[in-house]
Design a protein around this motif. Structure first.
Motif, PDB file in Angstrom:
ATOM      1  N   THR A  38     -11.832   4.920   3.395  1.00  0.00           N
ATOM      2  CA  THR A  38     -11.243   4.492   4.667  1.00  0.00           C
ATOM      3  C   THR A  38     -11.057   2.977   4.755  1.00  0.00           C
ATOM      4  OG1 THR A  38     -13.426   4.339   5.751  1.00  0.00           O
ATOM      5  CG2 THR A  38     -12.268   6.456   5.865  1.00  0.00           C
ATOM      6  N   GLY A  39     -11.374   2.266   3.693  1.00  0.00           N
ATOM      7  CA  GLY A  39     -11.238   0.816   3.726  1.00  0.00           C
ATOM      8  C   GLY A  39      -9.819   0.375   4.029  1.00  0.00           C
ATOM      9  N   GLY A  40      -8.843   1.112   3.502  1.00  0.00           N
ATOM     10  CA  GLY A  40      -7.449   0.768   3.759  1.00  0.00           C
ATOM     11  C   GLY A  40      -7.058   0.937   5.212  1.00  0.00           C
ATOM     12  N   VAL A  41      -7.559   2.005   5.850  1.00  0.00           N
ATOM     13  CA  VAL A  41      -7.269   2.237   7.275  1.00  0.00           C
ATOM     14  C   VAL A  41      -7.873   1.122   8.118  1.00  0.00           C
ATOM     15  CG1 VAL A  41      -7.576   3.821   9.206  1.00  0.00           C
ATOM     16  CG2 VAL A  41      -7.169   4.720   6.906  1.00  0.00           C
ATOM     17  N   LEU A  42      -9.114   0.750   7.796  1.00  0.00           N
ATOM     18  CA  LEU A  42      -9.753  -0.350   8.514  1.00  0.00           C
ATOM     19  C   LEU A  42      -8.991  -1.657   8.291  1.00  0.00           C
ATOM     20  CD1 LEU A  42     -13.455   0.521   7.653  1.00  0.00           C
ATOM     21  CD2 LEU A  42     -12.351   0.797   9.874  1.00  0.00           C
ATOM     22  N   GLY A  43      -8.509  -1.854   7.063  1.00  0.00           N
ATOM     23  CA  GLY A  43      -7.732  -3.048   6.768  1.00  0.00           C
ATOM     24  C   GLY A  43      -6.441  -3.109   7.555  1.00  0.00           C
ATOM     25  N   VAL A  44      -5.807  -1.948   7.764  1.00  0.00           N
ATOM     26  CA  VAL A  44      -4.583  -1.888   8.571  1.00  0.00           C
ATOM     27  C   VAL A  44      -4.876  -2.353   9.990  1.00  0.00           C
ATOM     28  CG1 VAL A  44      -2.938  -0.305   9.675  1.00  0.00           C
ATOM     29  CG2 VAL A  44      -3.414  -0.120   7.230  1.00  0.00           C
ATOM     30  N   MET A  45      -5.984  -1.898  10.537  1.00  0.00           N
ATOM     31  CA  MET A  45      -6.348  -2.285  11.892  1.00  0.00           C
ATOM     32  C   MET A  45      -6.602  -3.793  11.985  1.00  0.00           C
ATOM     33  SD  MET A  45      -8.890   0.921  12.818  1.00  0.00           S
ATOM     34  CE  MET A  45      -9.174   0.341  14.499  1.00  0.00           C
ATOM     35  N   VAL A  46      -7.278  -4.348  10.976  1.00  0.00           N
ATOM     36  CA  VAL A  46      -7.583  -5.778  10.989  1.00  0.00           C
ATOM     37  C   VAL A  46      -6.312  -6.611  10.840  1.00  0.00           C
ATOM     38  CG1 VAL A  46      -8.770  -7.634   9.773  1.00  0.00           C
ATOM     39  CG2 VAL A  46      -9.924  -5.440  10.114  1.00  0.00           C
ATOM     40  N   LEU A  47      -5.474  -6.247   9.868  1.00  0.00           N
ATOM     41  CA  LEU A  47      -4.277  -7.034   9.602  1.00  0.00           C
ATOM     42  C   LEU A  47      -3.282  -6.971  10.753  1.00  0.00           C
ATOM     43  CD1 LEU A  47      -2.635  -8.784   7.704  1.00  0.00           C
ATOM     44  CD2 LEU A  47      -1.778  -6.709   6.615  1.00  0.00           C
ATOM     45  N   THR A  48      -3.030  -5.770  11.257  1.00  0.00           N
ATOM     46  CA  THR A  48      -2.091  -5.631  12.371  1.00  0.00           C
ATOM     47  C   THR A  48      -2.635  -6.326  13.614  1.00  0.00           C
ATOM     48  OG1 THR A  48      -1.384  -3.489  11.478  1.00  0.00           O
ATOM     49  CG2 THR A  48      -0.766  -3.984  13.745  1.00  0.00           C
TER      50      THR A  48
ATOM     51  N   GLU B  65     -10.431  -2.356  -8.698  1.00  0.00           N
ATOM     52  CA  GLU B  65      -9.994  -0.974  -8.484  1.00  0.00           C
ATOM     53  C   GLU B  65     -10.292  -0.521  -7.065  1.00  0.00           C
ATOM     54  OE1 GLU B  65     -11.268   1.765 -11.462  1.00  0.00           O
ATOM     55  OE2 GLU B  65     -10.652   0.475 -13.133  1.00  0.00           O
ATOM     56  N   ALA B  66     -11.424  -0.953  -6.520  1.00  0.00           N
ATOM     57  CA  ALA B  66     -11.742  -0.639  -5.127  1.00  0.00           C
ATOM     58  C   ALA B  66     -10.718  -1.288  -4.202  1.00  0.00           C
ATOM     59  CB  ALA B  66     -13.150  -1.127  -4.783  1.00  0.00           C
ATOM     60  N   ALA B  67     -10.323  -2.521  -4.504  1.00  0.00           N
ATOM     61  CA  ALA B  67      -9.310  -3.203  -3.704  1.00  0.00           C
ATOM     62  C   ALA B  67      -7.976  -2.470  -3.790  1.00  0.00           C
ATOM     63  CB  ALA B  67      -9.150  -4.644  -4.176  1.00  0.00           C
ATOM     64  N   LEU B  68      -7.629  -1.961  -4.981  1.00  0.00           N
ATOM     65  CA  LEU B  68      -6.381  -1.216  -5.151  1.00  0.00           C
ATOM     66  C   LEU B  68      -6.388   0.065  -4.325  1.00  0.00           C
ATOM     67  CD1 LEU B  68      -3.665  -0.574  -6.394  1.00  0.00           C
ATOM     68  CD2 LEU B  68      -4.854   0.253  -8.457  1.00  0.00           C
ATOM     69  N   VAL B  69      -7.499   0.797  -4.338  1.00  0.00           N
ATOM     70  CA  VAL B  69      -7.607   2.008  -3.528  1.00  0.00           C
ATOM     71  C   VAL B  69      -7.450   1.674  -2.052  1.00  0.00           C
ATOM     72  CG1 VAL B  69      -9.167   3.860  -2.778  1.00  0.00           C
ATOM     73  CG2 VAL B  69      -9.031   3.245  -5.201  1.00  0.00           C
ATOM     74  N   SER B  70      -8.101   0.609  -1.620  1.00  0.00           N
ATOM     75  CA  SER B  70      -8.039   0.201  -0.217  1.00  0.00           C
ATOM     76  C   SER B  70      -6.603  -0.137   0.191  1.00  0.00           C
ATOM     77  CB  SER B  70      -8.955  -1.007   0.015  1.00  0.00           C
ATOM     78  OG  SER B  70      -8.897  -1.436   1.359  1.00  0.00           O
ATOM     79  N   PHE B  71      -5.916  -0.919  -0.624  1.00  0.00           N
ATOM     80  CA  PHE B  71      -4.545  -1.304  -0.289  1.00  0.00           C
ATOM     81  C   PHE B  71      -3.588  -0.118  -0.352  1.00  0.00           C
ATOM     82  CE2 PHE B  71      -5.694  -5.621  -0.010  1.00  0.00           C
ATOM     83  CZ  PHE B  71      -4.589  -6.337   0.435  1.00  0.00           C
ATOM     84  N   THR B  72      -3.794   0.795  -1.304  1.00  0.00           N
ATOM     85  CA  THR B  72      -2.916   1.970  -1.405  1.00  0.00           C
ATOM     86  C   THR B  72      -3.056   2.853  -0.181  1.00  0.00           C
ATOM     87  OG1 THR B  72      -3.096   1.940  -3.833  1.00  0.00           O
ATOM     88  CG2 THR B  72      -2.319   3.984  -2.800  1.00  0.00           C
ATOM     89  N   VAL B  73      -4.287   3.105   0.237  1.00  0.00           N
ATOM     90  CA  VAL B  73      -4.517   3.900   1.444  1.00  0.00           C
ATOM     91  C   VAL B  73      -3.908   3.212   2.659  1.00  0.00           C
ATOM     92  CG1 VAL B  73      -6.290   4.788   3.022  1.00  0.00           C
ATOM     93  CG2 VAL B  73      -6.594   5.010   0.547  1.00  0.00           C
TER      94      VAL B  73
ATOM     95  N   ILE C  52       3.235  -5.252  -0.878  1.00  0.00           N
ATOM     96  CA  ILE C  52       3.237  -6.316  -1.879  1.00  0.00           C
ATOM     97  C   ILE C  52       1.842  -6.495  -2.475  1.00  0.00           C
ATOM     98  CG2 ILE C  52       3.540  -8.803  -2.204  1.00  0.00           C
ATOM     99  CD1 ILE C  52       5.749  -8.650  -0.050  1.00  0.00           C
ATOM    100  N   GLY C  53       0.809  -6.434  -1.618  1.00  0.00           N
ATOM    101  CA  GLY C  53      -0.550  -6.535  -2.123  1.00  0.00           C
ATOM    102  C   GLY C  53      -0.912  -5.392  -3.058  1.00  0.00           C
ATOM    103  N   THR C  54      -0.444  -4.182  -2.746  1.00  0.00           N
ATOM    104  CA  THR C  54      -0.696  -3.025  -3.619  1.00  0.00           C
ATOM    105  C   THR C  54      -0.055  -3.226  -4.977  1.00  0.00           C
ATOM    106  OG1 THR C  54      -0.833  -1.525  -1.729  1.00  0.00           O
ATOM    107  CG2 THR C  54      -0.390  -0.539  -3.880  1.00  0.00           C
ATOM    108  N   GLY C  55       1.190  -3.714  -4.983  1.00  0.00           N
ATOM    109  CA  GLY C  55       1.861  -3.980  -6.255  1.00  0.00           C
ATOM    110  C   GLY C  55       1.115  -4.996  -7.103  1.00  0.00           C
TER     111      GLY C  55
END
Length: 312
Positions: A73-83, A199-207, A41-44
């Motif tokens: 790798t920001g998206g991968v790190l974000g996955v770890m934080v959110l989960t 755009e950086a936030a979009l890349v992070s969320f997409t990853v 949803i955030g990516t959308g």
């Protein structure tokens, strides 16, 4: 002044996001599935934001050609934080879910600044910054309730959430903070390269979304297939991704206006205030918890410590 208030407001969204995603987890069945929906949803939302602000629904990745791999790798790190947030929240409450990652974030941030990691400007580790770090740790200790009255026995400690197993979850909280600090540096550098924080936030969320999708397939995580909205499924349980996208964007956008120090302090103030309100009033389906005076004192000490590290 408006920018500072925006930072406080954005910081207050973090504990709200944790509560929302925890409620989503209860419906979809697993933290991993809840994180996936939140990131999707955030990516959308960020695709639409990029389209509106840049005239196209995708980032200019060509500008990042030749840049180091870790910028993505920001998206991968974000996955770890959110989960990790979803796992931590029901076990220690919203206050500790905020305080423990703050501690890990400050310590990791000091290491990044001291050694100039991830292309960060190198800042000497002076006594002021060291003292600020100790204040943050002392404040976190008070805030999570590890300062106990003399004479409390072991059974009382277990009954109030001080069982040995809780230290594992607190360790996870510190690790989440380390990942959050690295994510800020990574996304900040990517935003500079792309010339647009959204755009950086979009890349992070997409990853992050793709990472979670791969994990779901690899682990064959089940989904309960809940209705989108219903009596037992409030509409607000789906807005965690919107909150997360706002937080990531705000961090990148407010930095150039307020500076890193004031951005961190203003958002920290919002996070602490938001978490206290959630625990005190049991907002968004959270368990209602009594906030002790030591927690309030600890939060104030943390604010002073972060100010010394980031502002002075």
């Amino acid at each position: 002044m408006l920018a500072v208030l925006s930072g406080v407001f954005s910081g207050a969204l973090l504990p709200l996001q944790t509560s929302v995603n925890n409620r989503l987890r209860q419906s979809v069945g697993t933290p991993l599935m809840a994180s996936f929906f939140s990131f999707l949803i955030g990516t959308g939302a960020l695709i639409l934001a990029t389209w509106v602000t840049g005239g196209r629904p995708w980032p200019q990745l060509g500008l990042a050609t030749g840049q180091p791999w870790w910028m993505f790798t920001g998206g991968v790190l974000g996955v770890m934080v959110l989960t990790g947030n979803i796992l931590l929240f029901p076990r220690v409450g919203s206050v500790q879910t905020v305080i423990l990652p703050i501690t890990g974030q400050v310590i990791t941030g000091l290491l990044i600044d001291t050694f100039g990691l991830l292309r960060a400007p190198q800042i000497p580790l002076g006594w002021t910054r060291v003292g600020g770090a100790f204040l943050v740790l002392a404040g976190a200790t008070a805030a999570v309730g590890m300062i106990r009255a003399r004479g409390r026995n072991r059974s009382e400690c277990v009954s109030t959430g001080q069982s040995p197993g809780v230290w594992l979850w607190r360790g996870l909280g510190l690790l989440m903070g380390a990942c959050a600090a690295m994510q800020v540096s990574v996304n900040g550098q990517l935003g500079v390269v792309l010339g647009a924080p959204v755009e950086a936030a979009l890349v992070s969320f997409t990853v992050g979304t793709l990472t979670l999708l791969l994990l779901l397939v690899a682990t064959r995580t089940p989904w309960r297939g809940v209705a989108v909205v219903g009596r037992s499924n409030p509409w607000w349980m789906w807005i965690g991704g919107l909150l997360g996208a706002t937080i990531v964007y705000a961090t990148a956008a407010l930095g150039p206006i307020l500076g890193t120090g004031m951005t961190v302090v203003s958002m920290l103030l919002g996070m602490l205030a938001g978490s206290l309100l959630i625990d005190t009033f049991g907002l968004l389906g959270a368990t209602r918890r009594k906030v002790a005076w030591t927690q309030v004192l600890g939060l104030l000490v943390i604010i002073i410590g972060v100010a010394l590290i980031r502002v002075v």
